[in-house]
Scaffold this active site. Structure first.
Site, PDB file in Angstrom:
ATOM      1  N   THR A  27      19.947  -1.105  90.924  1.00 41.79           N
ATOM      2  CA  THR A  27      20.277  -1.881  92.118  1.00 41.79           C
ATOM      3  C   THR A  27      20.495  -3.321  91.673  1.00 41.79           C
ATOM      4  O   THR A  27      20.245  -3.657  90.521  1.00 41.79           O
ATOM      5  CB  THR A  27      19.105  -1.855  93.126  1.00 41.79           C
ATOM      6  OG1 THR A  27      17.961  -2.423  92.499  1.00 41.79           O
ATOM      7  CG2 THR A  27      18.782  -0.445  93.579  1.00 41.79           C
ATOM      8  N   ALA A  60      14.957  -2.633  89.279  1.00 45.68           N
ATOM      9  CA  ALA A  60      14.731  -3.550  90.408  1.00 45.68           C
ATOM     10  C   ALA A  60      14.895  -4.967  89.872  1.00 45.68           C
ATOM     11  O   ALA A  60      14.193  -5.357  88.939  1.00 45.68           O
ATOM     12  CB  ALA A  60      13.336  -3.342  90.983  1.00 45.68           C
ATOM     13  N   VAL A  86      12.239  -3.602  85.231  1.00 44.36           N
ATOM     14  CA  VAL A  86      12.488  -4.944  85.764  1.00 44.36           C
ATOM     15  C   VAL A  86      13.817  -5.459  85.218  1.00 44.36           C
ATOM     16  O   VAL A  86      14.017  -5.559  84.003  1.00 44.36           O
ATOM     17  CB  VAL A  86      11.338  -5.908  85.396  1.00 44.36           C
ATOM     18  CG1 VAL A  86      11.615  -7.304  85.962  1.00 44.36           C
ATOM     19  CG2 VAL A  86      10.001  -5.372  85.910  1.00 44.36           C
ATOM     20  N   LYS A  87      14.730  -5.740  86.153  1.00 45.23           N
ATOM     21  CA  LYS A  87      16.071  -6.179  85.767  1.00 45.23           C
ATOM     22  C   LYS A  87      16.088  -7.711  85.745  1.00 45.23           C
ATOM     23  O   LYS A  87      15.754  -8.365  86.750  1.00 45.23           O
ATOM     24  CB  LYS A  87      17.074  -5.617  86.785  1.00 45.23           C
ATOM     25  CG  LYS A  87      18.496  -5.509  86.285  1.00 45.23           C
ATOM     26  CD  LYS A  87      19.316  -4.712  87.285  1.00 45.23           C
ATOM     27  CE  LYS A  87      20.783  -4.677  86.958  1.00 45.23           C
ATOM     28  NZ  LYS A  87      21.577  -4.084  88.028  1.00 45.23           N
ATOM     29  N   VAL A  88      16.474  -8.253  84.605  1.00 50.35           N
ATOM     30  CA  VAL A  88      16.364  -9.699  84.364  1.00 50.35           C
ATOM     31  C   VAL A  88      17.722 -10.232  83.902  1.00 50.35           C
ATOM     32  O   VAL A  88      18.363  -9.628  83.034  1.00 50.35           O
ATOM     33  CB  VAL A  88      15.307  -9.961  83.253  1.00 50.35           C
ATOM     34  CG1 VAL A  88      15.151 -11.448  82.985  1.00 50.35           C
ATOM     35  CG2 VAL A  88      13.965  -9.324  83.608  1.00 50.35           C
TER      36      VAL A  88
END
Ligand code: G3P
Length: 217
Positions: A27, A60, A86-88
């Site tokens: 997402t 996310a 965890v999308k960074v």
């Protein structure tokens, strides 16, 4: 190559999941906004619903851009479910945060990647996944697939463990080209996944078989 769906739409996620070929979900803030998800509680609840639907890695994305806030936000997201990634974003504080998450057993997806140099940096920091944006590169008259091939070659030569997650997929041909170029994962809109089904000769052949089958009953 693993198949992720690139959406926050629960019914599209369910449809892809029911095909039996779905390995995960990605997402981003734009996709969450498109679904009208607003406020921290609603966002966390929505990610939880996705995790309960699909048993695979679920990206996310943080919306913070400084190191301390990325860590705080990322820890909160990672606490939702063991499958949260965890999308960074590919920024200086993002790389620092990816290194911290990697050292502390939290999976990451480094996003907004448009060059091989960025791919090397993310791998050095220990990113679990790297998201080069194929379609957006194509939009600038460069070939996004070339970047996938270049990164796959570098990671193979250097022995980097980061998985290449081809993103910004716009059509079924992108998926085929990503598979050829060595992507580990392709994250796709539902339309592009269903586009893989299509061939006119399949439709013509099936119509003929069904017609002839009437002669056998
Ligand atoms: O995963 C990133 C992707 O959602 C971006 O796609 O079509 O907005 O370039 P697009």
């Amino acid at each position: 190559m693993k198949f992720f769906i690139d959406t926050a739409n629960l019914s599209q996620i369910r449809e892809a999941h029911e095909l039996g070929i779905l390995d995960g979900v990605t997402t981003n803030p734009s996709l969450m906004a498109k679904e009208g998800i607003k406020g921290e509680a609603a966002i966390l609840y929505h990610y939880k619903a996705i995790c309960e639907m699909v048993d695979g890695d679920i990206s996310a994305e943080v919306i913070s851009t400084d190191y301390a806030s990325i860590l705080e936000e990322g820890k909160k997201l990672a606490a939702i479910h063991p499958n949260i990634v965890v999308k960074v974003p590919m920024i200086k504080d993002g790389i620092k945060a990816i290194k911290w998450f990697s050292d502390n057993g939290i999976k990451t997806n480094c996003t907004l990647v448009f060059s091989a140099g960025q791919a090397i940096l993310a791998a050095k920091a220990g990113a679990t996944y790297l998201s080069p944006f194929i379609g957006r590169i194509d939009d600038t008259n460069w070939d996004g697939i070339d970047l996938i091939a270049q990164i796959a070659n570098i990671y193979s030569i250097q022995g980097f463990k980061t998985q290449i997650l081809a993103a910004s997929i716009r059509n079924a041909l992108h998926i085929v080209k990503c598979a050829e170029a060595g992507a580990d994962v392709c994250t796709c809109p539902l339309d592009s996944i269903l586009g893989l089904l299509k061939h006119p000769l399949t439709d013509i052949g099936l119509a003929k078989f069904l017609e002839d089958a009437k002669k056998t009953v």
